[in-house]
Motif scaffolding. Structure first.
Motif, PDB file in Angstrom:
ATOM      1  N   MET A 377       0.832  -1.201   0.000  1.00 19.34           N
ATOM      2  CA  MET A 377       0.000   0.000   0.000  1.00 19.34           C
ATOM      3  C   MET A 377       0.870   1.255   0.000  1.00 19.34           C
ATOM      4  O   MET A 377       0.577   2.221  -0.703  1.00 19.34           O
ATOM      5  CB  MET A 377      -0.933  -0.008   1.220  1.00 19.34           C
ATOM      6  CG  MET A 377      -1.909   1.150   1.258  1.00 19.34           C
ATOM      7  SD  MET A 377      -2.918   1.314  -0.242  1.00 19.34           S
ATOM      8  CE  MET A 377      -3.951  -0.156  -0.111  1.00 19.34           C
ATOM      9  N   LYS A 378       1.967   1.224   0.764  1.00 20.59           N
ATOM     10  CA  LYS A 378       2.902   2.349   0.796  1.00 20.59           C
ATOM     11  C   LYS A 378       3.421   2.636  -0.618  1.00 20.59           C
ATOM     12  O   LYS A 378       3.493   3.786  -1.041  1.00 20.59           O
ATOM     13  CB  LYS A 378       4.064   1.988   1.726  1.00 20.59           C
ATOM     14  CG  LYS A 378       5.126   3.057   1.862  1.00 20.59           C
ATOM     15  CD  LYS A 378       4.761   4.098   2.880  1.00 20.59           C
ATOM     16  CE  LYS A 378       5.874   5.113   3.088  1.00 20.59           C
ATOM     17  NZ  LYS A 378       5.439   6.203   3.953  1.00 20.59           N
ATOM     18  N   HIS A 379       3.756   1.581  -1.321  1.00 23.41           N
ATOM     19  CA  HIS A 379       4.268   1.754  -2.682  1.00 23.41           C
ATOM     20  C   HIS A 379       3.168   2.279  -3.613  1.00 23.41           C
ATOM     21  O   HIS A 379       3.436   3.099  -4.493  1.00 23.41           O
ATOM     22  CB  HIS A 379       4.840   0.430  -3.208  1.00 23.41           C
ATOM     23  CG  HIS A 379       6.117   0.055  -2.535  1.00 23.41           C
ATOM     24  ND1 HIS A 379       6.771  -1.121  -2.779  1.00 23.41           N
ATOM     25  CD2 HIS A 379       6.866   0.715  -1.635  1.00 23.41           C
ATOM     26  CE1 HIS A 379       7.863  -1.171  -2.040  1.00 23.41           C
ATOM     27  NE2 HIS A 379       7.937  -0.071  -1.330  1.00 23.41           N
ATOM     28  N   VAL A 380       1.946   1.827  -3.384  1.00 21.14           N
ATOM     29  CA  VAL A 380       0.828   2.330  -4.191  1.00 21.14           C
ATOM     30  C   VAL A 380       0.664   3.835  -3.963  1.00 21.14           C
ATOM     31  O   VAL A 380       0.470   4.609  -4.897  1.00 21.14           O
ATOM     32  CB  VAL A 380      -0.483   1.575  -3.847  1.00 21.14           C
ATOM     33  CG1 VAL A 380      -1.685   2.284  -4.466  1.00 21.14           C
ATOM     34  CG2 VAL A 380      -0.401   0.130  -4.336  1.00 21.14           C
ATOM     35  N   ILE A 381       0.806   4.253  -2.691  1.00 23.27           N
ATOM     36  CA  ILE A 381       0.696   5.677  -2.359  1.00 23.27           C
ATOM     37  C   ILE A 381       1.798   6.476  -3.050  1.00 23.27           C
ATOM     38  O   ILE A 381       1.558   7.503  -3.671  1.00 23.27           O
ATOM     39  CB  ILE A 381       0.751   5.887  -0.822  1.00 23.27           C
ATOM     40  CG1 ILE A 381      -0.474   5.257  -0.161  1.00 23.27           C
ATOM     41  CG2 ILE A 381       0.871   7.370  -0.479  1.00 23.27           C
ATOM     42  CD1 ILE A 381      -0.360   5.128   1.360  1.00 23.27           C
ATOM     43  N   ASP A 382       3.045   5.961  -2.937  1.00 24.95           N
ATOM     44  CA  ASP A 382       4.173   6.648  -3.582  1.00 24.95           C
ATOM     45  C   ASP A 382       3.937   6.756  -5.086  1.00 24.95           C
ATOM     46  O   ASP A 382       4.182   7.788  -5.707  1.00 24.95           O
ATOM     47  CB  ASP A 382       5.476   5.874  -3.332  1.00 24.95           C
ATOM     48  CG  ASP A 382       5.975   6.057  -1.903  1.00 24.95           C
ATOM     49  OD1 ASP A 382       5.552   7.021  -1.242  1.00 24.95           O
ATOM     50  OD2 ASP A 382       6.796   5.233  -1.460  1.00 24.95           O
ATOM     51  N   ASP A 383       3.462   5.651  -5.669  1.00 23.28           N
ATOM     52  CA  ASP A 383       3.271   5.625  -7.117  1.00 23.28           C
ATOM     53  C   ASP A 383       2.130   6.539  -7.557  1.00 23.28           C
ATOM     54  O   ASP A 383       2.178   7.112  -8.642  1.00 23.28           O
ATOM     55  CB  ASP A 383       2.984   4.192  -7.591  1.00 23.28           C
ATOM     56  CG  ASP A 383       4.261   3.371  -7.660  1.00 23.28           C
ATOM     57  OD1 ASP A 383       5.324   3.915  -7.303  1.00 23.28           O
ATOM     58  OD2 ASP A 383       4.204   2.204  -8.062  1.00 23.28           O
ATOM     59  N   ARG A 384       1.111   6.660  -6.715  1.00 24.28           N
ATOM     60  CA  ARG A 384      -0.007   7.535  -7.059  1.00 24.28           C
ATOM     61  C   ARG A 384       0.495   8.965  -7.238  1.00 24.28           C
ATOM     62  O   ARG A 384       0.099   9.660  -8.169  1.00 24.28           O
ATOM     63  CB  ARG A 384      -1.072   7.477  -5.949  1.00 24.28           C
ATOM     64  CG  ARG A 384      -2.318   8.246  -6.308  1.00 24.28           C
ATOM     65  CD  ARG A 384      -3.426   8.096  -5.294  1.00 24.28           C
ATOM     66  NE  ARG A 384      -4.450   9.097  -5.575  1.00 24.28           N
ATOM     67  CZ  ARG A 384      -4.413  10.345  -5.134  1.00 24.28           C
ATOM     68  NH1 ARG A 384      -3.422  10.770  -4.375  1.00 24.28           N
ATOM     69  NH2 ARG A 384      -5.377  11.203  -5.466  1.00 24.28           N
ATOM     70  N   TYR A 385       1.386   9.386  -6.349  1.00 21.64           N
ATOM     71  CA  TYR A 385       1.938  10.729  -6.471  1.00 21.64           C
ATOM     72  C   TYR A 385       2.733  10.870  -7.764  1.00 21.64           C
ATOM     73  O   TYR A 385       2.593  11.845  -8.500  1.00 21.64           O
ATOM     74  CB  TYR A 385       2.819  11.060  -5.258  1.00 21.64           C
ATOM     75  CG  TYR A 385       3.639  12.292  -5.477  1.00 21.64           C
ATOM     76  CD1 TYR A 385       3.030  13.544  -5.597  1.00 21.64           C
ATOM     77  CD2 TYR A 385       5.020  12.222  -5.616  1.00 21.64           C
ATOM     78  CE1 TYR A 385       3.773  14.687  -5.842  1.00 21.64           C
ATOM     79  CE2 TYR A 385       5.769  13.360  -5.861  1.00 21.64           C
ATOM     80  CZ  TYR A 385       5.141  14.588  -5.971  1.00 21.64           C
ATOM     81  OH  TYR A 385       5.881  15.709  -6.216  1.00 21.64           O
ATOM     82  N   LEU A 386       3.571   9.880  -8.058  1.00 21.79           N
ATOM     83  CA  LEU A 386       4.364   9.932  -9.292  1.00 21.79           C
ATOM     84  C   LEU A 386       3.453   9.984 -10.507  1.00 21.79           C
ATOM     85  O   LEU A 386       3.733  10.659 -11.491  1.00 21.79           O
ATOM     86  CB  LEU A 386       5.288   8.709  -9.375  1.00 21.79           C
ATOM     87  CG  LEU A 386       6.459   8.696  -8.387  1.00 21.79           C
ATOM     88  CD1 LEU A 386       7.194   7.368  -8.454  1.00 21.79           C
ATOM     89  CD2 LEU A 386       7.426   9.839  -8.681  1.00 21.79           C
ATOM     90  N   PHE A 387       2.321   9.274 -10.412  1.00 23.14           N
ATOM     91  CA  PHE A 387       1.366   9.265 -11.500  1.00 23.14           C
ATOM     92  C   PHE A 387       0.772  10.659 -11.694  1.00 23.14           C
ATOM     93  O   PHE A 387       0.673  11.173 -12.810  1.00 23.14           O
ATOM     94  CB  PHE A 387       0.256   8.245 -11.209  1.00 23.14           C
ATOM     95  CG  PHE A 387      -0.674   8.049 -12.371  1.00 23.14           C
ATOM     96  CD1 PHE A 387      -0.345   7.159 -13.393  1.00 23.14           C
ATOM     97  CD2 PHE A 387      -1.856   8.754 -12.456  1.00 23.14           C
ATOM     98  CE1 PHE A 387      -1.188   6.993 -14.481  1.00 23.14           C
ATOM     99  CE2 PHE A 387      -2.711   8.592 -13.538  1.00 23.14           C
ATOM    100  CZ  PHE A 387      -2.375   7.705 -14.553  1.00 23.14           C
ATOM    101  N   LEU A 388       0.389  11.289 -10.590  1.00 26.36           N
ATOM    102  CA  LEU A 388      -0.156  12.650 -10.644  1.00 26.36           C
ATOM    103  C   LEU A 388       0.865  13.600 -11.259  1.00 26.36           C
ATOM    104  O   LEU A 388       0.546  14.479 -12.039  1.00 26.36           O
ATOM    105  CB  LEU A 388      -0.505  13.151  -9.232  1.00 26.36           C
ATOM    106  CG  LEU A 388      -1.720  12.537  -8.544  1.00 26.36           C
ATOM    107  CD1 LEU A 388      -1.840  13.078  -7.127  1.00 26.36           C
ATOM    108  CD2 LEU A 388      -3.008  12.845  -9.340  1.00 26.36           C
ATOM    109  N   LEU A 389       2.109  13.410 -10.893  1.00 28.46           N
ATOM    110  CA  LEU A 389       3.178  14.326 -11.289  1.00 28.46           C
ATOM    111  C   LEU A 389       3.598  14.105 -12.737  1.00 28.46           C
ATOM    112  O   LEU A 389       3.745  15.065 -13.498  1.00 28.46           O
ATOM    113  CB  LEU A 389       4.387  14.104 -10.372  1.00 28.46           C
ATOM    114  CG  LEU A 389       5.472  15.168 -10.399  1.00 28.46           C
ATOM    115  CD1 LEU A 389       4.923  16.493  -9.901  1.00 28.46           C
ATOM    116  CD2 LEU A 389       6.641  14.717  -9.529  1.00 28.46           C
TER     117      LEU A 389
END
Lengths: 404, 404
Positions: A377-389
């Motif tokens: 889940m932590k990685h999903v959170i990190d990746d969500r930000y990268l996706f937004l960016l």
């Protein structure tokens, strides 16, 4: 500068600054506003990954992204420079190598170490603050290991690592150390038991905003991997090779001391005349600086009140990203007309990494996660930000959990 | 210890000690001799690769080999311990954790830094001497880069690296630095031109035993990659952050000082009563210590005379390996009977690496090699030793040029 289109200046390319800039590009047409993003470096970094850089578990370059890779430079003027002073009354920003006039200003200049006047903290404490200071910690720890192997009759104390503060960064950092130290011990031929990792915290508990069950899980996991806790223990003084704690002034020797126990707004904010409360600016519900309707202050430079509790929200990347949405919307509204939006925090949960495949936290409606499930889940959170960016390409390039 | 079979003790698992042990196993049957190999670490390392470890161009583990991977432990008793004293009159070796009686002793304890009494050299100079000291140099250089990025108003001087001595190690080391520094500069976001690499040598020339044409090639290649030379310049004193040179006591500031300008026998040799000449023992043509027919001294602990020139051979890995052949033969002869062999050096040529794909040297009959051709030959030489030591498997695992 054109005199007809308003000029928006964003200071700092952290979570808040980057996402505000992204949103402004999306919501305003080129003829509606000029946008300038000022940053000290030509890269953006993931502050929430810096504890991994500091422990040496990920490479520096993993944690940073060239700004020009994710921000459209046809729309945004990138200025690589250091902010020296904000003159809000003159609507002007002084840089080391120039100055800028603005119509709207977004301050996302991040935090620096708050020392609370503890003697020696300024000189002897490392801080997980930037790419450079985090790498310094990694290099310093390895340096102590190297010294240990080359000095005559070295004391085991030079291998000891003390982490001051058991908040989010402090706990995530000792978690990474717990993973990293066995690797370093192998690399330097040093028995693991000679290296102490000590976490010192003034309050009686770690991670103040977490559920009791999660905290027990975290402490058990960290203790099992050799982290020692000294909770309810006040740091009185920091020396070159030791920390003095408690009322009896106990001395704990260490080769490395990292302070995660307090942060405050970048000193430029206070020096520029914005009023500080406990080191940060209390912004209004629209995220504006008191008395300056054209100045927004975001992220670690600001306190945003939680109206339900009457206390400020804890500063996280999640909140900075949400602030960016409101800030960009409000600037757009001030240019186009309409109603300003108030900031309310949509808590999507928080997961703390504990190193390796260990993590714990809550998501959505307070659902608790442990171990690998939490880590994913932590990685999903990190990746969500990268996706937004930067979209799927950035997730693929820099992401931690790669679903593609 | 059995009283019937002679006991051969080999001190040190460097080039000389390892190859002597290998040869003894090949030439003596198990009932003819017991063999014990004493070494501080459980690994053997390639001294000739340490300058690469120190520059950071190869990983530590690339340069070392577990002794038990290449020495048959059914034939040889491996003792991991530190030699404290050799009592040649009692035919006894004192170790930190025990003692050994021998019938034949082979001393291959290697070199240590010779400081020639230059003030500050002991305290402030690093030395490319062991895996640990070489890694310390690598870590120290990176530490200076990290400091530069985190200190307030740092001086460029902390990035300067001074290498004292332009012999084989000094030149090979600055060659590696010339390759490594641009990589580090990129990693730490530091402009290349801020980092100085200065080679200081007391004599007017680099690499005293090389042909003039080769030396010009080497210096041109190194200068083109940013190495500065200060030849004919005597180091008078070493300080924490500077080196004092020349009669006018010029101060050159530097964050890192590495001394390659002098080596002498491991101090145990002199402390054990063997007579030293310029820091090493003059052995006889059979490689034995004067007055002790049962003690052989090899490699960097000994001077072996070149009868043609009346001067000792320069200490190299090549000569240590050839000495091992003669030493093993002579011990076998002393046990089985026969005629002892005199040492004569079969010069197969010498190639100096200059970093990256650059190298130069002579092979066979004095044929000169430059650039990539020389580099390939250097790798062939390195691999030849690995082949002697551990066969094709070791070449495949640790070799530099992999023909398989």
């Amino acid at each position: 500068m054109s005199t007809t289109t308003p000029h928006i200046v964003v200071l700092g390319a952290g979570y808040a600054g980057m996402m505000t800039t992204k949103r402004l590009i999306q919501q305003l047409a080129p003829h509606e506003a000029q946008i300038t993003l000022v940053n000290k470096h030509n890269y953006h970094y993931q502050t929430t990954w810096l504890h991994e850089v500091a422990a040496g578990t990920i490479d520096v370059n993993r944690s940073r992204i060239m700004i020009s890779d994710v921000i459209n430079t046809k729309r945004v003027h990138l200025v690589q420079d250091t902010v020296e002073r904000i003159k809000a009354d003159e609507k002007k920003v002084l840089l080391q190598n120039g100055e800028l006039d603005y119509d709207y200003l977004v301050i996302g200049l991040g935090f620096e170490k708050a020392t609370f006047g503890i003697p020696g903290m300024d000189e002897h404490a490392f801080s997980i603050q930037s790419v450079d200071t985090s790498r310094m910690i990694r290099d310093h720890i390895e340096y102590q290991f190297s010294r240990y192997k080359t000095e005559d009759n070295p004391s085991d104390d030079i291998l000891t690592i003390i982490v001051g503060g058991a908040g989010f960064t402090g706990i995530e950092f000792v978690g990474e150390l717990a993973e990293r130290i066995p690797v370093l011990c192998k690399k330097y031929d040093i028995p693991r038991k000679k290296v102490k990792i000590i976490n010192i915290e003034a309050t009686p508990t770690i991670l103040p905003n977490f559920d009791e069950e999660l905290l027990e899980y975290a402490q058990r996991s960290l203790k099992a991997r050799g982290v020692q806790f000294r909770l309810g223990t006040m740091i009185k003084e920091v020396k070159k090779d030791a920390v003095i704690v408690g009322d009896d002034m106990e001395e704990i020797k260490a080769g490395t001391f990292v302070w995660t126990g307090g942060v405050q707004a970048n000193r430029i904010v206070g020096e520029s005349g914005f009023e500080l409360t406990k080191g940060k600016v209390n912004v209004d519900t629209m995220l504006r600086a008191p008395g300056h309707d054209d100045v927004f202050i975001l992220g670690d430079c600001a306190w945003v009140m939680n109206k339900d509790t009457g206390r400020p929200y804890p500063p996280t990347a999640q909140i900075a990203i949400q602030e960016a949405d409101v800030c960009a919307h409000n600037i757009k509204t001030m240019i186009q007309g309409g109603t300003l939006r108030e900031f309310t925090f949509d808590d999507k949960g928080t997961v703390a990494s504990l190193g390796g495949s260990e993590a714990m936290g809550t998501v959505f409606d307070g659902h608790k996660l442990y171990g690998l499930q939490a880590k994913v889940m932590k990685h999903v959170i990190d990746d969500r930000y990268l996706f937004l960016l930067g979209g799927p390409g950035l997730v693929l390039k820099k992401g931690k959990f790669r679903p593609f």
